[in-house]
Design an enzyme around this catalytic site. Structure first.
Site, PDB file in Angstrom:
ATOM      1  N   PRO A   1      46.318  39.800  34.706  1.00 54.24           N
ATOM      2  CA  PRO A   1      47.386  39.186  35.498  1.00 54.24           C
ATOM      3  C   PRO A   1      48.005  38.015  34.731  1.00 54.24           C
ATOM      4  CG  PRO A   1      45.251  38.495  36.331  1.00 54.24           C
ATOM      5  CD  PRO A   1      44.980  39.482  35.231  1.00 54.24           C
TER       6      PRO A   1
ATOM      7  N   ASP B   1      45.911  34.065  31.285  1.00 53.36           N
ATOM      8  CA  ASP B   1      45.195  35.002  32.142  1.00 53.36           C
ATOM      9  C   ASP B   1      44.769  34.260  33.403  1.00 53.36           C
ATOM     10  OD1 ASP B   1      43.404  36.726  33.383  1.00 53.36           O
ATOM     11  OD2 ASP B   1      42.439  37.355  31.521  1.00 53.36           O
ATOM     12  N   HIS B   2      45.419  34.595  34.528  1.00 53.26           N
ATOM     13  CA  HIS B   2      45.171  33.845  35.763  1.00 53.26           C
ATOM     14  C   HIS B   2      43.795  34.123  36.355  1.00 53.26           C
ATOM     15  CE1 HIS B   2      46.491  31.061  38.679  1.00 53.26           C
ATOM     16  NE2 HIS B   2      47.785  31.363  38.643  1.00 53.26           N
ATOM     17  N   ARG B   3      43.064  35.079  35.821  1.00 53.48           N
ATOM     18  CA  ARG B   3      41.674  35.275  36.256  1.00 53.48           C
ATOM     19  C   ARG B   3      40.781  34.181  35.707  1.00 53.48           C
ATOM     20  NH1 ARG B   3      40.470  41.045  33.849  1.00 53.48           N
ATOM     21  NH2 ARG B   3      41.312  39.871  32.065  1.00 53.48           N
TER      22      ARG B   3
END
Length: 400
Positions: free
Chosen positions: A199, A375-377
């Site tokens: 994401p 990376d929004h994780r």
């Protein structure tokens, strides 16, 4: 009894590769450790050497074919007295044995000077060879129009004076079809994996690089004495490397199998290089411990090797963060795709003189956009913003 030459585990999590070309033909006598075939992985081109002294009996993987680790590439008949070595290789067929691709001398492994192929000293797929056999065409006298001099079915039919069947592109048409293979196919697969699995989030800011440009002007004389060209990139890399030390969440990766965030202890910064035949990302090791001159020298070395196609697999592996410097090409700003499994990538854009407010006055300053994909994780917006703020601060203060 022939032994199988298998595609070995070349490390860095590489599971497959594409056969680029054979450096020997069927029937060729080879010595142990002679390079036999060039294979393109998503990291680099590697040459697979012969595990024994003997004769290449059969080539099993044609140029353009995708092979997985452990799959057979060729059959080799060991020479007399090589039985013990052959037995050892048969017991350990997947030993990691490969070397970086070197420049191949014209005609190596082929007395005619043509690049050797799957057999007969020419580049042609098994399908093309069958067509040539059916039409009675000697491939040795057919000029290849495909990539790397490869002989196509159209070349064979043209040589035989027969009509090219429908479905085979002709050079007289209004379009050109380029095989989707090699580095372009590797890049595509990696980009699709990155965009479908990760994401992406985007953060954009700008930096006043006026002081940085003045600092670069001062260092150019030193660079000339040291024999290295001073560009903007080493300054940006130094600012990024320093910021990564203060914000380790951006110097990380995600191990999805073990469900762990891996915080890297080293700052090894990759740099995207437009190498002509596709994008490659060589890595500057320990970027946070190098001076501007040292960074400039390493950037110059890696960029030249990337464009010449002489990068070693070790030059491309193990990056912890990537910078894409597109300012020399142009464009306002871009949305870079993360070089998975890294946590983020920073794009630096062209420098433009723009009016800005300083101490209540409108003055001209040299400004540059920076775009950070993360990376929004792994990284939240707040952490990404603080990191980019640190990069901007270091650039603007010329604290490098």
């Amino acid at each position: 009894m022939p032994i199988e030459l298998k595609f070995p585990d070349v490390g860095e999590g590489i599971a497959e590769g594409e056969v680029v070309r054979w450096l020997v033909a069927e029937g060729a006598a080879v010595k142990e450790d002679d390079p036999l075939v060039e294979v393109l992985t998503d990291k680099a081109n590697v040459e697979i050497p012969s595990p024994v002294t003997g004769t290449v009996v059969t080539i099993l993987a044609a140029p353009g074919q995708i092979v997985k680790v452990g799959e057979p590439l060729a059959l080799i008949e060991p020479a007399a007295g090589q039985a013990a070595a052959a037995k050892h290789v048969a017991a350990t067929p997947d030993r990691p044995s490969s070397v970086p691709r070197e420049t191949i001398e014209p005609g190596r492994g082929s007395p005619s000077g043509k690049a050797p192929g799957a057999s007969g000293g020419v580049l042609a797929t098994p399908v093309v060879r069958k067509v040539a056999k059916d039409l009675g065409v000697d491939l040795g006298v057919v000029p290849g129009s495909g990539p790397g001099g490869r002989i196509t079915e159209e070349d064979v039919r043209r040589a035989a004076g027969t009509k090219v069947p429908a479905g085979i592109p002709s050079k007289s048409t209004s379009e050109e079809r380029v095989p989707f293979k090699g580095r372009r196919r590797m890049i595509a697969r990696k980009m699709v994996a990155a965009k479908t699995r990760v994401p992406h989030a985007l953060l954009v800011d700008e930096a006043d690089v006026s002081r940085l440009l003045a600092e670069r002007a001062k260092l150019r004389e030193t660079g000339e004495r040291e024999g290295v060209r001073i560009t903007i990139l080493p300054f940006i890399m130094m600012a990024v490397a320093g910021a990564l030390r203060r914000h380790p969440a951006l110097n990380a990766s995600l191990d999805e199998d073990r469900e762990e965030i891996v915080l890297k202890k080293k700052v090894d910064v990759g740099m995207a290089v437009d190498a002509g035949d596709g994008l490659v990302v060589p890595v500057v090791r320990n970027a946070d411990a190098k001076s501007v001159i040292e960074l400039a020298r390493e950037i110059e070395r890696l960029s030249a090797a990337a464009r010449e196609g002489t990068l070693a697999p070790g030059d491309l592996a193990g990056g912890t963060f990537t910078i894409s410097s597109v300012g020399s090409i142009g464009g306002l700003f871009t949305y870079p795709i993360i070089n998975v499994p890294e946590a983020a990538i920073l794009a630096a854009h062209k420098i433009v003189t723009r009016p800005v407010v300083r101490d209540g006055e409108v003055v001209p300053r040299e400004m540059m956009y920076l775009s950070l994909s993360f990376d929004h994780r792994i990284v939240d917006g707040g952490a990404a913003t603080r990191f980019l703020n640190e990069v901007v601060r270091r650039i603007e203060a010329s604290a490098i």
